[in-house]
Scaffold this active site. Structure first.
Site, PDB file in Angstrom:
ATOM      1  N   HIS A 173       3.853   1.349   9.364  1.00 31.65           N
ATOM      2  CA  HIS A 173       2.621   0.685   8.961  1.00 31.65           C
ATOM      3  C   HIS A 173       2.857  -0.810   8.798  1.00 31.65           C
ATOM      4  CE1 HIS A 173       0.084   4.135   7.540  1.00 31.65           C
ATOM      5  NE2 HIS A 173       1.254   4.727   7.419  1.00 31.65           N
ATOM      6  N   HIS A 202       3.624   4.091  -3.080  1.00 30.99           N
ATOM      7  CA  HIS A 202       3.959   2.690  -3.309  1.00 30.99           C
ATOM      8  C   HIS A 202       3.721   2.290  -4.765  1.00 30.99           C
ATOM      9  CE1 HIS A 202      -0.247   2.971  -2.054  1.00 30.99           C
ATOM     10  NE2 HIS A 202      -0.494   1.803  -2.614  1.00 30.99           N
ATOM     11  N   GLU A 260      -4.720  -2.675  -8.275  1.00 29.93           N
ATOM     12  CA  GLU A 260      -5.711  -2.251  -7.296  1.00 29.93           C
ATOM     13  C   GLU A 260      -6.855  -1.477  -7.957  1.00 29.93           C
ATOM     14  OE1 GLU A 260      -3.611   0.240  -4.618  1.00 29.93           O
ATOM     15  OE2 GLU A 260      -2.192  -1.299  -3.980  1.00 29.93           O
ATOM     16  N   TYR A 305     -11.532   9.378   1.829  1.00 33.98           N
ATOM     17  CA  TYR A 305     -10.395   8.465   1.970  1.00 33.98           C
ATOM     18  C   TYR A 305      -9.196   9.262   2.457  1.00 33.98           C
ATOM     19  CZ  TYR A 305      -6.701   5.177   0.625  1.00 33.98           C
ATOM     20  OH  TYR A 305      -5.615   4.350   0.628  1.00 33.98           O
ATOM     21  N   HIS A 351      -5.185   1.519 -10.205  1.00 28.60           N
ATOM     22  CA  HIS A 351      -3.728   1.647 -10.228  1.00 28.60           C
ATOM     23  C   HIS A 351      -3.169   0.268 -10.544  1.00 28.60           C
ATOM     24  CE1 HIS A 351      -4.626   5.006  -7.129  1.00 28.60           C
ATOM     25  NE2 HIS A 351      -4.555   5.524  -8.340  1.00 28.60           N
ATOM     26  N   HIS A 360       1.617   5.330  -7.049  1.00 30.48           N
ATOM     27  CA  HIS A 360       0.475   6.070  -6.518  1.00 30.48           C
ATOM     28  C   HIS A 360       0.663   6.269  -5.022  1.00 30.48           C
ATOM     29  CE1 HIS A 360      -0.478   1.777  -6.362  1.00 30.48           C
ATOM     30  NE2 HIS A 360      -1.329   2.010  -5.371  1.00 30.48           N
TER      31      HIS A 360
END
Length: 432
Positions: A288, A331, A337, A346, A361, A367
């Site tokens: 990613h 992460h 966030e 999602y 978070h 999370h």
């Protein structure tokens, strides 16, 4: 009676010229001795007069009455919309909420604002306020402006007809509206009950990010941001003006509509943007890229590359990376966030995160995908592309801890068992 949109002008931060009656905007000067049609000239400045030219934002308004004409402000009671983010301990727990319930009694946009979290303050001119709204009636005889920060409005259910001093924005889910600090507006609900999210930015004005090695194209294109053409109403009556100033709400009587700007020119203006036009960037090999590739707008901080606030979206896209765990990885971030879901599902959560819901978070709180998503993605065939369709999620991200309000922690729609979504993750380790 609602003002009808006169269309839009394309471009972000452009110097626009717009008039509802021909000949309104003076040529060659900003404040002539006499303005056409007996109007008043008024400058609306969003930056310091001496800000560098490329950063300077201001507009000249040619209006029926100056903005100074209203009665004395007195406190206005709306206890759920505020900037009281507390000064006590902040839980490091992962937090999630179901959608804010729609009102049980008539409630307009201002009455329906509910503060979830935030940091900084209007006094310090840094930080953000994060709010939800749920409303079921138009703002009748009432206008609102926020002197503390610009407002990024993200509808989730129902469209908004937003009449501003500079013109009309008609915004539906999958679109956003950006209302500058100090601009007066009124909201009508053409589709009935409406619900959504609001980020109140106390810091530097939001701007499009630099693209760096991406090049000259990609992400949100400036031409897809639409500013309104001038539209006005000449109305008199027993009205009220609501102001948010230094974290508190105030009310003043006003005997006319402040949406009375017949013409304007400048670059300090409200905008709308269709999130479906975002040109999403991604990997076509493996792994990613960081989620900063999903950035739409940001409020710069004092240090380069570290924002006061980022607005990030997760739209429909194609995941083609091979031999890669494709959902967002587990992460922990230095940033915090606050996430919302506009439509669909999602891709990191199998259930529990519903459209209209939200999660928080905070800094270095772990999370990522829930157990069901992890198992499914770990067994997926990554030799074939994965088409992520029928979804739109977003995130308000901040360099500072986002402090949940007491009313958000105590809210009935908070999901108090949220952490259970990770409890099904099995120990798969084997030394052999």
């Amino acid at each position: 009676m609602s003002i009808v949109s006169n269309g839009y002008q394309s471009g972000f931060g452009n110097e626009f010229v717009s008039e509802a009656i021909a000949g309104t905007v003076p040529v060659g000067r900003n404040s002539p001795q006499r303005v056409a049609h007996g109007l008043y000239a008024e400058q609306l400045s969003g930056t310091a007069f001496t800000a560098p030219r490329h950063e300077n934002r201001r507009s000249w308004l040619y209006r029926i009455r100056p903005a100074a004409m209203h009665g004395t402000f007195v406190p206005f009671a709306q206890s759920y919309f505020h900037n009281d983010f507390g000064d006590g301990p902040v839980t490091p727990d992962q937090l999630r909420w179901s959608p804010l319930p729609l009102p049980q009694q008539p409630t307009d946009f201002v009455e329906g604002l509910f503060t979830m979290a935030g940091n900084g303050s209007p006094q310090a001119q840094t930080g953000i306020g994060v709010h939800l709204y749920a409303a079921d009636r138009d703002m009748h005889g009432r206008w609102f402006y926020d002197a503390d920060g610009e407002l990024l409005i993200v509808p989730q259910q129902g469209g908004l007809h937003i009449e501003t001093e500079l013109g009309v924005l008609d915004v539906v889910p999958h679109e956003i509206a950006l209302i500058p600090r100090g601009v007066r507006f009124r909201v009508a609900l053409p589709d009935g009950p409406s619900r959504g999210y609001v980020c109140e930015n106390f810091g530097a004005m939001m701007k499009l990010p630099d693209l760096g090695p991406i090049g000259s194209n990609g992400l949100a294109n400036p031409r897809d941001f639409l500013a309104p053409h001038a539209a006005y109403e000449d109305a008199e009556g027993d009205f009220e003006l609501i102001a948010k100033f230094q974290g508190h709400l105030w009310r003043a009587p006003i005997d006319h509509s402040p949406i009375d700007v017949v013409g304007w020119h400048g670059n300090y203006a409200p905008y709308k943007y269709d999130l479906r036009r975002h040109n999403t960037i991604g990997s076509i090999s493996y792994d990613h890229p960081d989620p900063s590739i999903f950035l739409v707008l940001h409020s710069p901080g004092e240090h380069e590359g570290v924002s006061n606030m980022d607005f990030v979206i997760f739209p429909p896209r194609i995941l083609a990376m091979q031999d890669t765990f494709r959902p967002p990885w587990f992460h922990r971030n230095v940033a915090s966030e606050f996430m919302g879901l506009i439509h669909g599902a999602y891709d990191a959560k199998a259930e529990g995160f519903a459209p209209g819901g939200c999660s928080l978070h905070n800094s270095f709180t772990g999370h990522g995908p829930d157990a069901a998503t992890f198992e499914k993605a770990s067994a997926a065939d990554t030799s074939k592309p994965d088409y992520i369709r029928d979804t739109m999620a977003f995130m308000f991200e901040s360099r500072a801890v986002i402090r949940p309000t007491a009313q958000a922690i105590d809210a009935a729609h908070r999901q108090r068992e949220y952490q259970a979504c990770w409890q099904g993750l099995r120990k798969n380790f084997s030394a052999t």
